[in-house]
Write an enzyme that holds these catalytic residues in place. Structure first.
Site, PDB file in Angstrom:
ATOM      1  N   CYS A   1      -5.537  -2.803   3.064  1.00 13.45           N
ATOM      2  CA  CYS A   1      -5.353  -2.679   4.509  1.00 13.45           C
ATOM      3  C   CYS A   1      -6.584  -3.080   5.304  1.00 13.45           C
ATOM      4  CB  CYS A   1      -4.902  -1.261   4.838  1.00 13.45           C
ATOM      5  SG  CYS A   1      -4.337  -1.059   6.551  1.00 13.45           S
TER       6      CYS A   1
ATOM      7  N   LYS B   1      -9.804   2.102  -2.622  1.00 13.02           N
ATOM      8  CA  LYS B   1     -10.285   1.632  -1.317  1.00 13.02           C
ATOM      9  C   LYS B   1     -11.622   2.295  -0.989  1.00 13.02           C
ATOM     10  CE  LYS B   1      -8.732   1.165   3.488  1.00 13.02           C
ATOM     11  NZ  LYS B   1      -7.640   1.467   4.452  1.00 13.02           N
TER      12      LYS B   1
ATOM     13  N   GLU C   1       0.835  -1.205   0.000  1.00 13.21           N
ATOM     14  CA  GLU C   1       0.000   0.000   0.000  1.00 13.21           C
ATOM     15  C   GLU C   1       0.871   1.257   0.000  1.00 13.21           C
ATOM     16  OE1 GLU C   1      -3.484   1.982   2.874  1.00 13.21           O
ATOM     17  OE2 GLU C   1      -2.199   0.370   3.620  1.00 13.21           O
TER      18      GLU C   1
END
Length: 506
Positions: free
Chosen positions: A381, A327, A270
């Protein structure tokens, strides 16, 4: 049957303490229960602590007293299990350090309200084993959804490193939570001399070897695709240091070019690329050249007008971008701030954001076509914590692709708990997972939740790992949490009916 034995005597002594004394003892008991979470993994202590909590719960005079019992226990439980929450505030101590103790105390006390609601509800609907398991189970389910959800450190997570993990493929993490709570009730019964407790413990013990026996062999065959995991190990307080950014980037280039053979896919973590996607054409060419034309998955940020996204991009030969995933399940108070523009006027920002509201949410779960490797379900994440995010994908993938920056979580419990939940997701959905973390633990996880290859926490390096095959869709992948919701509601309903019957006899 009246309760006998030392366990009951111990609970009687706790009941005789002052209000402050009971809160302190229950908080310590909650902390003991948290020792089952990674990295300690002392799951027997967790079951014992929940068994003693059940003993205290049985003596609650009513729903209000039971709620206070749950809150005190829950506060101690979350104080220890979520101690890593202070780490993000220590990255920029001058700016955020003062918030660290308030964040830990506030989060622990706030999440403990769920435990309070659980025991208060369970006692109000009759109490006993049915109310205890049904109340805690139902509220643990709610914890994964309320206020965007935070299902971290569920009781069932203590079983992830045991053969009982297999049963999550049927009933998910909440099924494991039910096992922990049922084992706790059975243990309390055994400790207080009830023969039914010993029988229940014996029956539940059979699930251990049965789970081990039924766990499928999902090893990768000789024709499996090879994936290179890139772990730069950039500490968060150095990650965006102008004098060190280039060094971390060059390290990832070197890892991508290393070795004699070429993998089928290379994955960076990430926010690994320190350039906005819209300005990264030349940077992506450099990455592709280092990879020798092998497709590379990278994490970076991108802007769309005034909106900022945390993004995963698939880069093909020549630096062309074949797919983008933004995301969508963001961390509140981390990646975005509720009422951020207002709070920014007071100097309060999200940990990972620079101004105002921070990041924007992407459109939702998706599946990315990745050629010979098959279809990937991308996660960034925090999204790996939510099983519902995986179920929301428009179609079944062949593997899960998770990139993360666990440098935010420190070096003790947070990264290991995050890894454990990744293993749980693989079992729930019968899918292997490619997990690449900035500081670790990067890992290849098979569809049965086993780590087949990994890079240790806090080390820079790369690892080539064979991609294991997927399993057929699991029961949990098809039904999600609906069966456990029904079970918990039935338990609470039966508890209420039993309470009414007993009241009618008096």
């Amino acid at each position: 049957m009246p309760e006998t034995g030392r366990a009951a005597a111990l609970i009687d002594r706790v009941a005789g303490l002052s209000w402050r004394g009971r809160v302190l003892v229950l908080g310590v008991l909650g902390a003991v229960a948290a020792l089952g979470q990674a990295p300690v993994g002392a799951w027997p202590l967790s079951i014992l602590a929940f068994a003693l909590l059940y003993g205290v719960f049985l003596r609650a005079a009513g729903g209000r007293q039971a709620a206070w019992i749950g809150w005190a226990f829950g506060t101690g439980y979350f104080l220890l299990s979520l101690n890593w929450i202070i780490e993000p505030f220590l990255v920029d101590v001058a700016r955020h350090g003062w918030m660290a103790p308030f964040a830990l105390l506030g989060l622990s006390g706030g999440l403990a309200l769920f435990a309070a609601a659980a025991l208060g509800l369970g006692r109000s609907l009759g109490g006993g084993a049915l109310g205890f398991v049904g109340g805690l189970g139902l509220v643990e389910l709610a914890r994964g959804y309320v206020l965007t959800g935070f299902p971290w450190a569920q009781p069932g997570h203590v079983l992830i490193d045991t053969p009982l993990l297999h049963w999550a493929s049927y009933l998910g993490s909440l099924g494991l939570t039910a096992l922990v709570l049922l084992a706790a009730v059975a243990l309390w019964m055994a400790l207080t001399g009830a023969r039914a407790g010993f029988a229940a413990l014996g029956a539940m013990a059979l699930l251990w070897p049965l789970g081990a026996m039924l766990t499928p062999d999902t090893g990768a065959g000789p024709e499996a695709a090879i994936v290179r995991l890139i772990q730069p190990n950039a500490p968060q307080h150095e990650k965006w240091d102008p004098e060190k950014i280039q060094g971390f980037f060059d390290r990832q280039l070197a890892f991508s070019a290393a070795g004699e053979g070429r993998p089928d896919l290379i994955v960076w973590p990430e926010t690994a690329v320190p350039v906005m996607l819209e300005n990264a054409a030349r940077t992506l060419e450099v990455i592709s050249d280092a990879a020798g034309g092998v497709p590379v998955v990278v994490g970076l940020q991108r802007r769309e007008e005034l909106r900022l996204f945390n993004t995963l991009a698939l880069v093909e030969a020549g630096g062309s971008v074949a797919a983008v995933y933004d995301k969508h399940h963001l961390v509140p108070f981390g990646e975005y701030m509720p009422y951020g523009d207002v709070l920014a006027q007071w100097g309060i920002h999200g940990m990972a954001s620079k101004d105002g509201q921070g990041f924007s949410s992407g459109p939702g779960a998706q599946v990315i076509e990745m050629g010979a490797l098959g279809r990937a379900l991308p996660l960034i994440c925090y999204e790996g914590v939510f099983a519902q995010d995986l179920r929301a994908a428009p179609g079944r993938a062949d593997f899960i692709l998770l990139i993360t920056n666990d440098a935010w979580f420190g070096k003790f419990s947070g990264p290991y708990q995050h890894l454990a939940q990744a293993r749980l997701r693989s079992v729930e959905f019968g899918l292997p997972m490619i997990r690449v973390a900035n500081t670790g633990v990067s890992a290849m996880i098979d569809a049965a939740g086993r780590v087949t290859e990994s890079l240790p926490l806090g080390e820079a390096g790369w690892r080539d790992a064979a991609l294991p095959p997927p399993l057929p869709p699991t029961v949990y992948a098809r039904l999600g949490d609906a069966p456990m919701l029904a079970i918990f509601l039935v338990l609470l309903g039966l508890s209420r009916l039993d309470h009414r019957r007993r009241a009618a006899r008096i």
